[in-house]
Design a protein around this motif. Structure first.
Motif, PDB file in Angstrom:
ATOM      1  N   ALA A  59       7.138   8.594 -30.741  1.00 31.07           N
ATOM      2  CA  ALA A  59       7.428   7.584 -29.504  1.00 31.07           C
ATOM      3  C   ALA A  59       7.387   8.019 -28.336  1.00 31.07           C
ATOM      4  CB  ALA A  59       8.335   6.501 -29.657  1.00 31.07           C
ATOM      5  N   ASP A  60       6.876   7.575 -27.336  1.00 33.20           N
ATOM      6  CA  ASP A  60       6.958   8.005 -25.961  1.00 33.20           C
ATOM      7  C   ASP A  60       8.482   7.578 -25.520  1.00 33.20           C
ATOM      8  OD1 ASP A  60       6.248   8.813 -23.257  1.00 33.20           O
ATOM      9  OD2 ASP A  60       6.157   6.779 -22.612  1.00 33.20           O
ATOM     10  N   THR A  61       9.015   8.447 -24.761  1.00 34.13           N
ATOM     11  CA  THR A  61      10.661   8.388 -24.610  1.00 34.13           C
ATOM     12  C   THR A  61      10.698   7.236 -23.570  1.00 34.13           C
ATOM     13  OG1 THR A  61      10.379  10.893 -24.102  1.00 34.13           O
ATOM     14  CG2 THR A  61      12.544   9.999 -23.890  1.00 34.13           C
ATOM     15  N   LYS A  62      10.000   6.875 -22.531  1.00 35.32           N
ATOM     16  CA  LYS A  62       9.863   5.794 -21.820  1.00 35.32           C
ATOM     17  C   LYS A  62      10.035   4.469 -22.469  1.00 35.32           C
ATOM     18  CE  LYS A  62       8.794   6.912 -17.182  1.00 35.32           C
ATOM     19  NZ  LYS A  62       7.591   7.432 -16.372  1.00 35.32           N
ATOM     20  N   ALA A  63       8.879   4.451 -23.464  1.00 31.58           N
ATOM     21  CA  ALA A  63       8.935   3.164 -24.352  1.00 31.58           C
ATOM     22  C   ALA A  63       9.953   2.902 -25.157  1.00 31.58           C
ATOM     23  CB  ALA A  63       7.655   3.512 -25.247  1.00 31.58           C
ATOM     24  N   MET A 131       4.278  -1.275 -33.520  1.00 31.82           N
ATOM     25  CA  MET A 131       5.542  -1.733 -34.510  1.00 31.82           C
ATOM     26  C   MET A 131       5.605  -3.064 -34.438  1.00 31.82           C
ATOM     27  SD  MET A 131       7.113   1.093 -35.576  1.00 31.82           S
ATOM     28  CE  MET A 131       8.463   0.694 -36.087  1.00 31.82           C
ATOM     29  N   ILE A 132       5.853  -3.964 -35.232  1.00 33.17           N
ATOM     30  CA  ILE A 132       6.266  -5.281 -35.250  1.00 33.17           C
ATOM     31  C   ILE A 132       7.382  -5.846 -35.258  1.00 33.17           C
ATOM     32  CG2 ILE A 132       5.271  -7.626 -36.236  1.00 33.17           C
ATOM     33  CD1 ILE A 132       3.024  -6.161 -35.278  1.00 33.17           C
ATOM     34  N   CYS A 133       8.078  -6.536 -34.322  1.00 35.44           N
ATOM     35  CA  CYS A 133       9.401  -7.079 -34.238  1.00 35.44           C
ATOM     36  C   CYS A 133       9.352  -8.530 -33.921  1.00 35.44           C
ATOM     37  CB  CYS A 133      10.253  -6.414 -33.192  1.00 35.44           C
ATOM     38  SG  CYS A 133      11.920  -6.994 -33.074  1.00 35.44           S
ATOM     39  N   ARG A 134       9.880  -9.420 -35.076  1.00 35.32           N
ATOM     40  CA  ARG A 134       9.814 -10.825 -35.056  1.00 35.32           C
ATOM     41  C   ARG A 134       8.412 -11.122 -34.680  1.00 35.32           C
ATOM     42  NH1 ARG A 134      14.988 -10.053 -32.038  1.00 35.32           N
ATOM     43  NH2 ARG A 134      16.573 -10.358 -33.783  1.00 35.32           N
ATOM     44  N   GLY A 135       7.394 -10.821 -35.313  1.00 41.49           N
ATOM     45  CA  GLY A 135       5.979 -10.997 -35.263  1.00 41.49           C
ATOM     46  C   GLY A 135       5.553 -10.448 -33.760  1.00 41.49           C
ATOM     47  N   ILE A 136       6.245  -9.831 -32.860  1.00 37.78           N
ATOM     48  CA  ILE A 136       5.752  -9.351 -31.807  1.00 37.78           C
ATOM     49  C   ILE A 136       5.246  -7.994 -31.825  1.00 37.78           C
ATOM     50  CG2 ILE A 136       5.941  -8.985 -29.204  1.00 37.78           C
ATOM     51  CD1 ILE A 136       8.428 -10.841 -29.867  1.00 37.78           C
ATOM     52  N   PRO A 139       3.994  -1.711 -28.543  1.00 35.18           N
ATOM     53  CA  PRO A 139       3.482  -0.238 -28.536  1.00 35.18           C
ATOM     54  C   PRO A 139       4.482   0.563 -28.283  1.00 35.18           C
ATOM     55  CG  PRO A 139       3.003  -1.562 -26.589  1.00 35.18           C
ATOM     56  CD  PRO A 139       3.757  -2.349 -27.366  1.00 35.18           C
ATOM     57  N   ILE A 140       4.416   1.662 -29.319  1.00 36.21           N
ATOM     58  CA  ILE A 140       5.430   2.971 -29.117  1.00 36.21           C
ATOM     59  C   ILE A 140       4.770   4.128 -28.627  1.00 36.21           C
ATOM     60  CG2 ILE A 140       7.177   1.700 -30.242  1.00 36.21           C
ATOM     61  CD1 ILE A 140       6.300   3.859 -32.423  1.00 36.21           C
TER      62      ILE A 140
END
Ligand code: C2E
Ligand code: CA
Length: 444
Positions: A59-63, A131-136, A139-140
């Motif tokens: 993953a990008d550090t900022k993300a 990645m999906i979190c609570r259906g959302i 982008p990492i």
């Protein structure tokens, strides 16, 4: 973590959060082990065919920072494990190594008739899925760095580092993968050497000197000020451009010492010129990092007090106001400097990160129009319109204007007709060593 799943794994089985006892991350080998297999793979590659060092930046550090801010630590902490679970489906037969907080490295030797490009494309495809979190979907921004071991030069450490950096570049660019470039390691070695030697040069103070570039009052044609520009003659490498070593100094504590040195030298020369009847203003470039130093104003005021230069003769040039680490402290220090009578110039205005709200963030006395804009005036009517409007706007805001990069008479005449206050550039003079500047001044 129940609501955190990886879409990438969904083609194989419904993804579930990893069992902590079965943590994929915990099973990774370390960097030292990768360096050993890398060494062995490099030896084999000449006789046994292709092999690649691959570093995945998960993953990008900022993300990642954004993810922590919005979704919390528990989500962020499990990203690595979930991504690894997905990766194992595709590359479980390879030994994976953890080579950085966010990075996985491994050696990939394509099987007979296997196309490496297919392998890398499939890997990039897998990592591209959010990645999906609570259906959302979140982008990492994963990235892949690849080094062809047949072509790679330098030590194994160098290869790993340049491939790691290629992985980061791939995250930032959004390209599926990026081939590592041996120049990256070379650049890194040079930067490392510069950091080490910058400290030494500062300690013995022989390798630095200041050049001064005249600034002319466009109406009278007289030189009323100079800009101090730092020069460093490296004992082995020769002259190193400030554009190369200043960003390196900014990453270290050396910027503080370097700026103090430049201000002290610039003020000493100015006092000397004043004694000789040359009543010049002197302008010094400071770094945004300097305004993050809580004692900057105090040090500066002690320094000019020691030399006895009235503060109105000193000007500080500052670019990139957005990069302040502590904007409140920086603003307070800028206000304190102006209260002392020191003038503040916004440097390089009109390119890079400068924008109109910069004029709000960083109240200043002078606007220096970027040399790239001034130089473009002779070929591009739009640049002309921009410089003319910037001049009018700066005046409206109560600022004086310096056009940098004046290289021809026609440009100088146009700037003068728009009431631009000052000009600086090769038309008048290049930056000069102090004695050469004195000679230039007396001759002009
Ligand atoms: P800057 O502050 O924009 O300085 C002006 C740069 O433009 C100087 O490059 C100067 O030689 C160049 N220049 C001036 N007139 C012309 C022209 O007519 N045409 C062209 N093509 N170039 C022109 P230099 O000396 O290489 O400095 C580069 C940058 O390094 C400076 O850009 C400044 O940001 C930084 N720098 C230099 N000295 C110091 C210092 O003491 N402290 C800090 N923090 N930064 C410094
Ligand atoms: Ca400058």
């Amino acid at each position: 973590m129940d609501d955190v799943v990886s879409r990438t794994a969904s083609s194989a089985a419904p993804p579930t959060a990893p069992d902590p006892l079965e943590s994929h991350t915990a099973r990774l080998q370390g960097r030292e082990a990768l360096l050993r297999v890398l060494q062995a793979a490099r030896q084999k590659v000449t006789t046994e065919g292709e092999a690649y060092l691959v570093v995945i930046n998960i993953a990008d550090t900022k993300a990642y920072d954004e993810i922590i801010r919005i979704f919390g630590y528990s989500f962020a902490d499990n990203i690595m494990d979930i991504r690894l679970a997905a990766l194992e489906i595709q590359i479980g037969h390879l030994t994976l190594h953890r080579v950085g907080f966010w990075s996985i490295g491994f050696i990939y030797a394509p099987a007979r008739r296997e196309q490496p490009s297919h392998f890398f494309t499939a890997l990039a495809e897998l990592l591209r899925a959010p990645m999906i979190c609570r259906g959302i979907p979140i982008p990492i921004r994963a990235g892949i760095g690849i080094c062809d071991l047949f072509k790679g030069v330098g030590s194994t450490e160098d290869l790993l580092q340049s491939t790691f950096m290629a992985g980061q570049a791939s995250s930032l660019s959004g390209h599926g993968w990026t081939l590592s470039n041996p120049d990256i390691a070379q650049d890194h070695r040079r930067a490392f050497m510069l950091i080490a030697d910058l400290g030494d040069s500062l300690a013995n103070q022989t390798a630095f000197e200041l050049n001064f570039q005249p600034r002319l009052d466009l109406r009278s044609g007289k030189c009323t000020a100079v800009e101090a520009l730092l020069r460093w003659r490296h004992p082995q490498l020769g002259p190193v451009a400030p554009g190369e070593f200043i960003p390196i100094a900014e990453m270290t504590g050396l910027m503080r010492v370097l700026t103090d040195w430049v201000i002290a030298r610039a003020v000493a020369h100015t006092i000397d010129w004043h004694r000789k009847g040359m009543a010049l203003n002197v302008s010094v470039n400071i770094s945004v990092r300097n305004l993050d130093e809580p004692d900057f104003v105090e040090r500066l005021s002690a320094l000019i007090g020691k030399f006895g230069l009235p503060p109105k003769y000193l000007e500080l040039e500052l670019s990139e106001a957005r990069a302040f680490m502590n904007p409140d402290l920086a603003k307070a220090q800028l206000a304190a400097l102006r209260a002392l009578g020191i003038r503040i110039a916004i440097d390089d205005f009109g390119t890079g990160p400068s924008s109109l709200d910069y004029l709000e963030t960083c109240p200043a006395d002078i606007m220096k129009i970027s040399q790239s804009l001034t130089r473009a005036m002779k070929d591009r009517p739009r640049s002309k319109a921009i410089v003319k409007s910037l001049t009018a706007m700066a005046h409206e805001l109560g600022m004086q204007v310096v056009a940098e990069g004046v290289e021809d008479k026609h440009t100088a005449a146009q700037l003068t007709s728009w009431n631009c206050d000052f000009g600086q550039g090769f038309l008048f003079s290049r930056p000069l060593a102090p004695t050469a500047f004195e000679a230039w001044y007396l001759a002009n």
